[in-house]
Design a protein around this motif. Structure first.
Motif, PDB file in Angstrom:
ATOM      1  N   THR A   1     -41.292  52.518 -57.773  1.00 46.91           N
ATOM      2  CA  THR A   1     -42.091  52.675 -56.506  1.00 46.91           C
ATOM      3  C   THR A   1     -42.796  51.219 -56.057  1.00 46.91           C
ATOM      4  O   THR A   1     -42.961  50.668 -55.122  1.00 46.91           O
ATOM      5  CB  THR A   1     -43.043  53.844 -56.535  1.00 46.91           C
ATOM      6  OG1 THR A   1     -42.152  55.183 -56.559  1.00 46.91           O
ATOM      7  CG2 THR A   1     -43.637  54.020 -54.984  1.00 46.91           C
TER       8      THR A   1
ATOM      9  N   SER B   1     -41.965  48.644 -53.142  1.00 47.03           N
ATOM     10  CA  SER B   1     -43.140  48.219 -52.047  1.00 47.03           C
ATOM     11  C   SER B   1     -43.385  46.849 -52.160  1.00 47.03           C
ATOM     12  O   SER B   1     -43.593  46.333 -50.956  1.00 47.03           O
ATOM     13  CB  SER B   1     -44.282  48.999 -52.475  1.00 47.03           C
ATOM     14  OG  SER B   1     -44.978  48.561 -53.475  1.00 47.03           O
TER      15      SER B   1
ATOM     16  N   GLU C   1     -40.501  56.151 -62.574  1.00 45.69           N
ATOM     17  CA  GLU C   1     -40.381  56.313 -61.253  1.00 45.69           C
ATOM     18  C   GLU C   1     -41.653  55.477 -60.523  1.00 45.69           C
ATOM     19  O   GLU C   1     -41.346  55.138 -59.410  1.00 45.69           O
ATOM     20  CB  GLU C   1     -40.418  57.691 -60.989  1.00 45.69           C
ATOM     21  CG  GLU C   1     -40.348  58.156 -59.609  1.00 45.69           C
ATOM     22  CD  GLU C   1     -40.402  59.525 -59.458  1.00 45.69           C
ATOM     23  OE1 GLU C   1     -40.893  60.141 -58.153  1.00 45.69           O
ATOM     24  OE2 GLU C   1     -40.136  60.556 -60.056  1.00 45.69           O
TER      25      GLU C   1
END
Length: 68
Positions: free
Chosen positions: A60, A64, A56
């Motif tokens: 992320t 980004s 996870e």
């Protein structure tokens, strides 16, 4: 402006008031601790030997980077 050599992070801290409140800062490892000063920031997170990044967290980070 500064006399002599000054680290980028020190200049960042001195000029924090000039950064728009809604901007997102993606910084290198020299800016460790930036999150304490500016919550809309991210520095690299590396996996450690024998401890890969959580999937996870990895997703992320990749998301980004793509948004930049």
């Amino acid at each position: 402006m500064s006399k002599g050599a000054v680290h980028d992070f020190e200049l960042f801290k001195r000029n924090l008031h000039l950064i728009p409140k809604d901007s997102f800062e993606l910084a290198d490892k020299g800016y460790q601790g930036i999150y304490d000063l500016y919550e809309r920031s991210l520095t690299p997170i590396k996996a450690k030997r024998g401890r890969p990044l959580d999937s996870e967290l990895k997703n992320t980070i990749e998301k980004s980077i793509k948004e930049e």
